[in-house]
Motif scaffolding. Structure first.
Motif, PDB file in Angstrom:
ATOM      1  N   CYS A 107       0.969  -1.202  -0.006  1.00  0.00           N
ATOM      2  CA  CYS A 107       0.024  -0.064  -0.068  1.00  0.00           C
ATOM      3  C   CYS A 107       0.826   1.363  -0.061  1.00  0.00           C
ATOM      4  CB  CYS A 107      -0.832   0.032   1.310  1.00  0.00           C
ATOM      5  SG  CYS A 107      -2.199  -1.607   1.273  1.00  0.00           S
ATOM      6  N   TRP A 108       0.462   2.304  -0.519  1.00  0.00           N
ATOM      7  CA  TRP A 108       1.061   3.566  -0.610  1.00  0.00           C
ATOM      8  C   TRP A 108       0.304   4.684  -0.761  1.00  0.00           C
ATOM      9  CZ3 TRP A 108       0.689   7.045  -4.619  1.00  0.00           C
ATOM     10  CH2 TRP A 108      -0.111   6.759  -5.648  1.00  0.00           C
TER      11      TRP A 108
ATOM     12  N   GLN B 194       4.359   5.741  -6.018  1.00  0.00           N
ATOM     13  CA  GLN B 194       3.807   4.449  -6.627  1.00  0.00           C
ATOM     14  C   GLN B 194       5.381   3.757  -7.027  1.00  0.00           C
ATOM     15  OE1 GLN B 194       0.899   4.483  -9.686  1.00  0.00           O
ATOM     16  NE2 GLN B 194       0.651   2.249  -9.482  1.00  0.00           N
ATOM     17  N   ALA B 195       6.045   4.459  -7.551  1.00  0.00           N
ATOM     18  CA  ALA B 195       7.242   3.608  -8.059  1.00  0.00           C
ATOM     19  C   ALA B 195       8.007   3.317  -6.765  1.00  0.00           C
ATOM     20  CB  ALA B 195       8.211   4.831  -8.992  1.00  0.00           C
ATOM     21  N   ALA B 196       8.060   4.190  -5.746  1.00  0.00           N
ATOM     22  CA  ALA B 196       8.780   3.706  -4.676  1.00  0.00           C
ATOM     23  C   ALA B 196       8.255   2.529  -3.887  1.00  0.00           C
ATOM     24  CB  ALA B 196       8.868   4.832  -3.464  1.00  0.00           C
TER      25      ALA B 196
ATOM     26  N   THR C  11       9.810  -1.147  -3.324  1.00  0.00           N
ATOM     27  CA  THR C  11       9.908  -2.046  -2.205  1.00  0.00           C
ATOM     28  C   THR C  11       9.314  -3.175  -2.022  1.00  0.00           C
ATOM     29  OG1 THR C  11       9.539   0.187  -0.917  1.00  0.00           O
ATOM     30  CG2 THR C  11       8.878  -1.888   0.132  1.00  0.00           C
ATOM     31  N   LEU C  12       8.266  -3.518  -2.910  1.00  0.00           N
ATOM     32  CA  LEU C  12       7.550  -4.629  -3.147  1.00  0.00           C
ATOM     33  C   LEU C  12       8.465  -5.572  -3.933  1.00  0.00           C
ATOM     34  CD1 LEU C  12       5.065  -6.715  -3.031  1.00  0.00           C
ATOM     35  CD2 LEU C  12       4.024  -5.358  -5.154  1.00  0.00           C
TER      36      LEU C  12
ATOM     37  N   GLU D 170       0.385  -6.707  -6.124  1.00  0.00           N
ATOM     38  CA  GLU D 170      -0.725  -5.683  -6.230  1.00  0.00           C
ATOM     39  C   GLU D 170      -0.055  -4.142  -5.613  1.00  0.00           C
ATOM     40  OE1 GLU D 170      -5.586  -4.605  -5.977  1.00  0.00           O
ATOM     41  OE2 GLU D 170      -4.930  -6.345  -4.890  1.00  0.00           O
ATOM     42  N   LEU D 171      -0.263  -3.198  -5.985  1.00  0.00           N
ATOM     43  CA  LEU D 171       0.012  -1.958  -5.484  1.00  0.00           C
ATOM     44  C   LEU D 171      -1.337  -1.268  -5.317  1.00  0.00           C
ATOM     45  CD1 LEU D 171       3.075  -0.552  -7.574  1.00  0.00           C
ATOM     46  CD2 LEU D 171       2.791  -1.405  -5.190  1.00  0.00           C
TER      47      LEU D 171
END
Length: 166
Positions: free
Chosen positions: A41-42, A60-62, A66-67, A86-87
């Motif tokens: 989640c972000w 979102q890229a960060a 991380t994922l 999933e983000l």
């Protein structure tokens, strides 16, 4: 829900506890007839709201980085074949509970320190234990050990309480 649709959702934030959660969930999912679903989640920090034009793509890229790094730490080249990822934009507590709707289990790591280190759940794991409709497994990470402590909580919505099952 059919076995093909069953999933074990794992909250991923890059912490050692979430990497351990990924590993444990990958072992647990086949026993539940489920596939692994990793969720990061972000959100755009509220302290910048109104002051700085949001760069949603950077946040979102960060989260995607991380994922990806967490999955690499957990599995290396041996990631589960049927794993999905999933983000999700939004606050982790609410979004993980939503992502786990209908899941066989939700697995999260504990990063909270509270007043007595090691005795309290963090805000995300507390919210998941309190609000998820499925069983929730909280992985406690000990920085000095490669083994976490695992507690399975099953919510009892009718009684309004949660009780440990293991």
């Amino acid at each position: 829900m059919t076995d093909k649709e069953a999933k074990v959702v794992v909250g991923v934030d890059g912490s050692d506890a979430s990497v351990q959660a990924l590993r444990f969930a990958a072992q647990l999912a086949p026993a539940l007839g489920a596939r692994l679903h990793a969720v990061a989640c972000w959100d755009f920090p509220q302290m910048y709201a109104g002051y700085v034009p949001p760069d949603f793509e950077a946040f979102q890229a960060a989260a995607a980085k991380t994922l990806a790094e967490s999955l690499d730490k957990a599995f290396g080249p041996d990631a589960p074949q049927d794993m999905s990822k999933e983000l999700i934009r939004g606050p982790a507590p609410a979004k993980l509970v939503e992502a786990a709707a209908g899941a066989a289990m939700l697995v999260v790591g504990r990063r909270g320190h509270g007043g007595i280190r090691g005795m309290h759940l963090g805000s995300v794991s507390t919210a998941c234990v309190s609000h998820a409709e499925c069983p929730v497994l909280v992985i406690h990470s000990d920085a000095g050990s490669s083994h976490g402590t695992h507690h399975l909580w099953r919510g009892h919505k009718a009684k309004g309480e949660n009780t440990p099952t293991a």
